[in-house]
Scaffold this active site. Structure first.
Site, PDB file in Angstrom:
ATOM      1  N   ASP A  46       0.918  -1.509  -0.012  1.00 36.74           N
ATOM      2  CA  ASP A  46       0.054   0.443  -0.080  1.00 36.74           C
ATOM      3  C   ASP A  46       0.639   1.372   0.006  1.00 36.74           C
ATOM      4  OD1 ASP A  46      -2.225   2.033   0.867  1.00 36.74           O
ATOM      5  OD2 ASP A  46      -2.809   1.088   2.083  1.00 36.74           O
ATOM      6  N   LYS A  47       0.995   2.210  -1.299  1.00 45.14           N
ATOM      7  CA  LYS A  47       2.392   2.530  -1.140  1.00 45.14           C
ATOM      8  C   LYS A  47       2.120   4.136  -0.623  1.00 45.14           C
ATOM      9  CE  LYS A  47       5.169   0.378  -4.928  1.00 45.14           C
ATOM     10  NZ  LYS A  47       6.768   1.041  -4.549  1.00 45.14           N
ATOM     11  N   ALA A  97       6.993   2.854   0.240  1.00 42.03           N
ATOM     12  CA  ALA A  97       7.904   4.339   0.297  1.00 42.03           C
ATOM     13  C   ALA A  97       6.929   5.749  -0.768  1.00 42.03           C
ATOM     14  CB  ALA A  97       8.616   4.273   0.029  1.00 42.03           C
ATOM     15  N   ASN A 120      10.201  -6.413  -8.773  1.00 43.26           N
ATOM     16  CA  ASN A 120       9.839  -5.535  -9.375  1.00 43.26           C
ATOM     17  C   ASN A 120      10.860  -3.505  -9.435  1.00 43.26           C
ATOM     18  OD1 ASN A 120      10.287  -2.264  -7.393  1.00 43.26           O
ATOM     19  ND2 ASN A 120      10.274  -4.421  -5.778  1.00 43.26           N
ATOM     20  N   PHE A 177      10.091   4.132  -6.687  1.00 34.59           N
ATOM     21  CA  PHE A 177       9.936   4.961  -5.480  1.00 34.59           C
ATOM     22  C   PHE A 177       8.360   6.035  -6.103  1.00 34.59           C
ATOM     23  CE2 PHE A 177      13.401   5.602  -2.415  1.00 34.59           C
ATOM     24  CZ  PHE A 177      12.957   4.689  -1.604  1.00 34.59           C
ATOM     25  N   SER A 191      16.638   0.213  -2.252  1.00 34.18           N
ATOM     26  CA  SER A 191      15.853  -0.268  -2.786  1.00 34.18           C
ATOM     27  C   SER A 191      16.919  -0.326  -4.063  1.00 34.18           C
ATOM     28  CB  SER A 191      14.885   0.638  -2.764  1.00 34.18           C
ATOM     29  OG  SER A 191      13.929   0.655  -4.397  1.00 34.18           O
ATOM     30  N   ASN A 211      16.137   0.139  -6.931  1.00 36.45           N
ATOM     31  CA  ASN A 211      15.566   0.434  -8.206  1.00 36.45           C
ATOM     32  C   ASN A 211      15.849   2.807  -8.391  1.00 36.45           C
ATOM     33  OD1 ASN A 211      14.617  -1.443  -8.997  1.00 36.45           O
ATOM     34  ND2 ASN A 211      12.823  -1.430  -7.437  1.00 36.45           N
ATOM     35  N   THR A 212      16.401   2.964  -7.464  1.00 39.21           N
ATOM     36  CA  THR A 212      16.723   4.096  -7.061  1.00 39.21           C
ATOM     37  C   THR A 212      18.734   4.000  -7.732  1.00 39.21           C
ATOM     38  OG1 THR A 212      14.826   5.099  -6.041  1.00 39.21           O
ATOM     39  CG2 THR A 212      17.070   6.190  -6.339  1.00 39.21           C
ATOM     40  N   LYS A 255      16.087  -0.618   7.258  1.00 39.97           N
ATOM     41  CA  LYS A 255      15.984  -1.532   5.721  1.00 39.97           C
ATOM     42  C   LYS A 255      17.253  -1.669   5.184  1.00 39.97           C
ATOM     43  CE  LYS A 255      12.608  -3.749   3.281  1.00 39.97           C
ATOM     44  NZ  LYS A 255      11.023  -3.400   3.325  1.00 39.97           N
ATOM     45  N   THR A 285      15.357  -8.475   5.265  1.00 36.41           N
ATOM     46  CA  THR A 285      15.590  -7.408   4.299  1.00 36.41           C
ATOM     47  C   THR A 285      15.108  -7.265   3.499  1.00 36.41           C
ATOM     48  OG1 THR A 285      16.103  -9.317   2.497  1.00 36.41           O
ATOM     49  CG2 THR A 285      17.981  -8.607   4.368  1.00 36.41           C
ATOM     50  N   ASN A 286      15.065  -6.104   2.304  1.00 36.90           N
ATOM     51  CA  ASN A 286      14.481  -5.503   0.971  1.00 36.90           C
ATOM     52  C   ASN A 286      14.962  -6.723  -0.346  1.00 36.90           C
ATOM     53  OD1 ASN A 286      13.642  -4.238  -1.348  1.00 36.90           O
ATOM     54  ND2 ASN A 286      14.483  -2.347   0.073  1.00 36.90           N
ATOM     55  N   GLY A 300      10.014 -12.814  -2.941  1.00 35.25           N
ATOM     56  CA  GLY A 300       9.332 -13.774  -2.189  1.00 35.25           C
ATOM     57  C   GLY A 300      10.121 -14.924  -2.435  1.00 35.25           C
ATOM     58  N   GLY A 329      10.200 -13.915   1.364  1.00 31.84           N
ATOM     59  CA  GLY A 329      10.076 -15.572   1.781  1.00 31.84           C
ATOM     60  C   GLY A 329       9.800 -15.512   2.735  1.00 31.84           C
TER      61      GLY A 329
END
Length: 351
Positions: free
Chosen positions: A63-64, A84, A109, A113, A171, A173-174, A209, A237-238, A259, A288
């Site tokens: 739920d971002k 986030a 993913n 962000f 993350s 992804n940034t 995190k 962890t992330n 996962g 996981g």
């Protein structure tokens, strides 16, 4: 639940991000499993001063933008983390950016962000359910000139509505965000966040995190800085950048893997952190968790509580009650009167 199974099968006919949006709408409409409070004397626990009905939490990312808090507060979680959130709204990376790895029970993913920004988040948190434990994952804008300051900025704006906050420097992804896990950069960032926390009027716990891809020296540095900083604990962890042993056709998509493929790696990091940190320094295990046995394994490896997200893609929200009740049974079978008694008893087996 047969109905939920059919619903999941239908959702999996949509692309993953569309399906996720449908699931959030179902929660807002009350059309999702809502068992309410799931607890027992064995499960009820305190972590970093937070009173939890059970130690099963929702990880950030589901739920971002805090749009489904009413439904989530009745879904059986002991605690919920939204976000986030960054100071300014940002669209994130181009679509497609979410991939199901069904053969591996995993998810990749590369959202980057995407979120509505701290002003929208603050307005939603202002009307949050008061009978739930709710935290916010703090992020930094992709084009920020001072990413370290962004975390403190979001906390200063939203902190008054929170029960806890999480600093997310993990993350993948940034670009260059994970550089903030370096010892000196992390110490400076956390100092700024704790200054913002101390200005809130209430000293909510702050967690850090971390990524599962840190080497032993990196983990040692993170543990040292975290314990010296005054934060409450670490979430381990992330997602991971590794792709070992995957079978799915989406295995090589760029992004963070979560996962089932992450379970062993993240649990080993958790156990190593458990050895590196003080006995009263809480760790939250994520990565996981898809069954009561896996939640229990995380706890025995050193977690005081656990979080999940990706498993909901395959198991649905009824999984939350299943995990909590299953964990209660496993603790009872092993003779534990309280979940805290099992924390860390298997850490040596994971290191």
């Amino acid at each position: 639940m047969i109905g939920e199974g059919l619903g999941l099968a239908l959702l999996h006919r949509f692309d993953p991000e569309t399906a996720h949006g449908i699931a959030l709408r179902a929660l807002r409409l009350g059309a999702a499993p809502c068992p309410g409070l799931v607890t027992s004397d064995r499960l009820r626990t305190q972590v970093a001063g937070l009173n939890l009905a059970n130690p099963i939490g929702l990880a950030a990312g589901f739920d971002k933008n805090a749009t489904a808090l009413q439904g989530l507060s009745r879904a059986g979680f002991g605690f919920i983390e939204v976000g986030a959130t960054t100071p300014r709204a940002q669209p994130g990376n181009p679509k497609p950016r979410l991939f199901r790895l069904s053969e591996d029970q995993g998810v990749i993913n590369r959202f980057g962000f995407n979120n509505d920004g701290m002003e929208a988040m603050a307005s939603r948190l202002a009307t949050r359910p008061r009978d739930a434990v709710i935290g916010l994952n703090l992020g930094a804008n992709k084009d920020s000139t001072d990413r370290a300051a962004d975390f403190a900025t979001v906390l200063a704006r939203c902190g008054v509505y929170l029960d806890f906050a999480t600093v997310n420097v993990s993350s993948p992804n940034t670009e260059r965000l994970r550089d903030l896990q370096g010892k000196d950069a992390l110490a400076a960032l956390l100092a700024g966040v704790m200054t913002a926390r101390n200005g809130l009027g209430k000293k909510i716990p702050v967690f850090l995190k971390i990524a599962p891809d840190l080497d032993d020296d990196g983990l040692k540095d993170v543990a040292e800085v975290a314990m010296a900083s005054g934060i409450a604990g670490i979430i381990a962890t992330n997602t991971t950048s590794a792709r070992d042993g995957l079978r799915s056709s989406h295995a090589q998509e760029v992004g963070g893997l979560s996962g089932q493929p992450l379970f062993e790696k993240s649990t080993r990091v958790l156990a190593r952190l458990s050895k590196l940190t003080a006995q009263d320094f809480p760790l939250i295990g994520v990565g996981g968790v898809g069954s009561a046995a896996q939640a229990y394994a995380k706890i025995r490896a050193g977690a005081s509580a656990v979080q999940l997200y990706s498993a909901l893609v395959y198991g649905g929200l009824s999984l939350v009650q299943e995990l909590a009740e299953g964990l209660d049974r496993l603790l009872a079978e092993d003779g534990f009167a309280h979940v805290s008694e099992a924390v860390g008893i298997d850490r040596d087996n994971w290191t």
